[in-house]
Motif scaffolding. Structure first.
Motif, PDB file in Angstrom:
ATOM      1  N   THR A 119     -10.098 -11.474  -0.598  1.00 44.31           N
ATOM      2  CA  THR A 119     -10.121 -11.479  -2.059  1.00 44.31           C
ATOM      3  C   THR A 119     -10.937 -10.340  -2.659  1.00 44.31           C
ATOM      4  N   GLU A 120     -11.736  -9.688  -1.856  1.00 45.46           N
ATOM      5  CA  GLU A 120     -12.547  -8.591  -2.364  1.00 45.46           C
ATOM      6  C   GLU A 120     -11.663  -7.382  -2.648  1.00 45.46           C
ATOM      7  N   PRO A 121     -11.779  -6.799  -3.828  1.00 44.06           N
ATOM      8  CA  PRO A 121     -10.945  -5.635  -4.159  1.00 44.06           C
ATOM      9  C   PRO A 121     -11.027  -4.518  -3.124  1.00 44.06           C
ATOM     10  N   GLU A 122     -12.230  -4.235  -2.617  1.00 42.95           N
ATOM     11  CA  GLU A 122     -12.357  -3.143  -1.640  1.00 42.95           C
ATOM     12  C   GLU A 122     -11.609  -3.473  -0.348  1.00 42.95           C
ATOM     13  N   ALA A 123     -11.617  -4.738   0.058  1.00 45.65           N
ATOM     14  CA  ALA A 123     -10.892  -5.131   1.267  1.00 45.65           C
ATOM     15  C   ALA A 123      -9.381  -5.016   1.059  1.00 45.65           C
ATOM     16  N   LEU A 124      -8.901  -5.380  -0.124  1.00 48.00           N
ATOM     17  CA  LEU A 124      -7.471  -5.237  -0.421  1.00 48.00           C
ATOM     18  C   LEU A 124      -7.074  -3.764  -0.428  1.00 48.00           C
ATOM     19  N   ARG A 125      -7.921  -2.927  -1.002  1.00 47.19           N
ATOM     20  CA  ARG A 125      -7.646  -1.490  -0.982  1.00 47.19           C
ATOM     21  C   ARG A 125      -7.613  -0.983   0.459  1.00 47.19           C
ATOM     22  N   ALA A 126      -8.509  -1.490   1.291  1.00 50.26           N
ATOM     23  CA  ALA A 126      -8.527  -1.072   2.698  1.00 50.26           C
ATOM     24  C   ALA A 126      -7.234  -1.472   3.402  1.00 50.26           C
ATOM     25  N   LEU A 127      -6.712  -2.660   3.096  1.00 51.11           N
ATOM     26  CA  LEU A 127      -5.430  -3.072   3.673  1.00 51.11           C
ATOM     27  C   LEU A 127      -4.332  -2.083   3.302  1.00 51.11           C
ATOM     28  N   LEU A 128      -4.278  -1.734   2.027  1.00 48.32           N
ATOM     29  CA  LEU A 128      -3.216  -0.848   1.557  1.00 48.32           C
ATOM     30  C   LEU A 128      -3.434   0.608   1.961  1.00 48.32           C
ATOM     31  N   ARG A 129      -4.634   0.958   2.315  1.00 46.30           N
ATOM     32  CA  ARG A 129      -4.906   2.333   2.774  1.00 46.30           C
ATOM     33  C   ARG A 129      -4.628   2.495   4.258  1.00 46.30           C
ATOM     34  N   ASN A 130      -4.313   1.409   4.925  1.00 46.03           N
ATOM     35  CA  ASN A 130      -4.139   1.451   6.374  1.00 46.03           C
ATOM     36  C   ASN A 130      -2.830   0.826   6.829  1.00 46.03           C
ATOM     37  N   ILE A 131      -1.758   1.121   6.137  1.00 46.70           N
ATOM     38  CA  ILE A 131      -0.431   0.673   6.549  1.00 46.70           C
ATOM     39  C   ILE A 131      -0.003   1.591   7.701  1.00 46.70           C
ATOM     40  N   VAL A 132       0.355   1.000   8.815  1.00 48.24           N
ATOM     41  CA  VAL A 132       0.724   1.794   9.991  1.00 48.24           C
ATOM     42  C   VAL A 132       2.147   1.449  10.402  1.00 48.24           C
ATOM     43  N   LEU A 133       2.974   2.462  10.541  1.00 49.49           N
ATOM     44  CA  LEU A 133       4.329   2.286  11.038  1.00 49.49           C
ATOM     45  C   LEU A 133       4.332   2.619  12.518  1.00 49.49           C
ATOM     46  N   VAL A 134       4.898   1.729  13.315  1.00 52.42           N
ATOM     47  CA  VAL A 134       4.950   1.947  14.763  1.00 52.42           C
ATOM     48  C   VAL A 134       6.353   1.632  15.267  1.00 52.42           C
ATOM     49  N   GLY A 135       6.629   2.029  16.479  1.00 52.90           N
ATOM     50  CA  GLY A 135       7.919   1.762  17.087  1.00 52.90           C
ATOM     51  C   GLY A 135       8.891   2.901  16.839  1.00 52.90           C
ATOM     52  N   GLY A 136      10.077   2.743  17.362  1.00 49.68           N
ATOM     53  CA  GLY A 136      11.085   3.797  17.249  1.00 49.68           C
ATOM     54  C   GLY A 136      11.444   4.146  15.823  1.00 49.68           C
ATOM     55  N   GLY A 137      11.478   3.140  14.952  1.00 49.47           N
ATOM     56  CA  GLY A 137      11.810   3.397  13.547  1.00 49.47           C
ATOM     57  C   GLY A 137      10.802   4.283  12.848  1.00 49.47           C
ATOM     58  N   ALA A 138       9.573   4.313  13.356  1.00 53.14           N
ATOM     59  CA  ALA A 138       8.534   5.143  12.745  1.00 53.14           C
ATOM     60  C   ALA A 138       8.794   6.624  12.965  1.00 53.14           C
ATOM     61  N   MET A 139       9.737   6.945  13.838  1.00 55.03           N
ATOM     62  CA  MET A 139      10.031   8.352  14.125  1.00 55.03           C
ATOM     63  C   MET A 139      11.172   8.901  13.279  1.00 55.03           C
ATOM     64  N   PHE A 140      11.792   8.071  12.428  1.00 60.59           N
ATOM     65  CA  PHE A 140      12.837   8.592  11.556  1.00 60.59           C
ATOM     66  C   PHE A 140      12.234   9.656  10.646  1.00 60.59           C
ATOM     67  N   PRO A 141      12.882  10.795  10.510  1.00 59.70           N
ATOM     68  CA  PRO A 141      12.344  11.840   9.636  1.00 59.70           C
ATOM     69  C   PRO A 141      12.147  11.327   8.209  1.00 59.70           C
ATOM     70  N   GLY A 142      10.959  11.554   7.662  1.00 64.64           N
ATOM     71  CA  GLY A 142      10.667  11.206   6.281  1.00 64.64           C
ATOM     72  C   GLY A 142      10.328   9.756   6.005  1.00 64.64           C
ATOM     73  N   ILE A 143      10.255   8.923   7.036  1.00 68.86           N
ATOM     74  CA  ILE A 143      10.032   7.498   6.782  1.00 68.86           C
ATOM     75  C   ILE A 143       8.633   7.221   6.215  1.00 68.86           C
ATOM     76  N   ARG A 144       7.615   7.950   6.680  1.00 69.06           N
ATOM     77  CA  ARG A 144       6.260   7.714   6.188  1.00 69.06           C
ATOM     78  C   ARG A 144       6.140   8.028   4.698  1.00 69.06           C
ATOM     79  N   PRO A 145       6.528   9.213   4.230  1.00 69.10           N
ATOM     80  CA  PRO A 145       6.386   9.467   2.799  1.00 69.10           C
ATOM     81  C   PRO A 145       7.296   8.579   1.943  1.00 69.10           C
ATOM     82  N   ARG A 146       8.468   8.248   2.461  1.00 73.80           N
ATOM     83  CA  ARG A 146       9.374   7.378   1.688  1.00 73.80           C
ATOM     84  C   ARG A 146       8.772   5.988   1.546  1.00 73.80           C
ATOM     85  N   THR A 147       8.235   5.439   2.638  1.00 71.19           N
ATOM     86  CA  THR A 147       7.623   4.116   2.590  1.00 71.19           C
ATOM     87  C   THR A 147       6.426   4.127   1.644  1.00 71.19           C
TER      88      THR A 147
END
Length: 108
Positions: A44-72
């Motif tokens: 519930t702490e705002p800083e913790a929620l910001r930390a969650l959203l600052r650390n979204i990690v894409l993994v697996g084969g789909g993470a290698m699609f060109p442009g997926i990180r900036p699009r997501t």
């Protein structure tokens, strides 16, 4: 060898267009997960929620699609601006607090 044409565009696009699979999109699922964490009182702490959203990690084969990180990242930010719950929006300094990271291959 395998030659990809139309499939190279359609497969990743299915992660972003709910009309293809008739399910939530990848960015919608990411925002929904953060909102559930908030609603259940797990974070519930705002800083913790910001930390969650600052650390979204894409993994697996789909993470290698060109442009997926900036699009997501772009679409998660758009959802935070337009459709996030007021409580989640209030916890953010800015929707631009969301960052999507791709770890380098071979590292965990």
């Amino acid at each position: 060898s395998i030659e990809l044409g139309f499939e190279r565009v359609v497969i990743p696009e299915a992660l972003f267009d709910r009309n293809i699979l008739h399910e939530q999109t990848l960015p919608e699922l990411i925002v929904h997960c953060v909102e559930v964490v908030l609603q259940k009182g797990l974070c519930t702490e705002p800083e913790a929620l910001r930390a969650l959203l600052r650390n979204i990690v894409l993994v697996g084969g789909g993470a290698m699609f060109p442009g997926i990180r900036p699009r997501t990242e772009f679409e998660v930010r758009q959802l935070l601006r337009t459709r996030a719950t007021p409580q989640l929006q209030a916890a953010l300094d800015s929707p631009d607090d969301a960052y999507v990271l791709n770890p380098p291959l071979g590292e965990s």
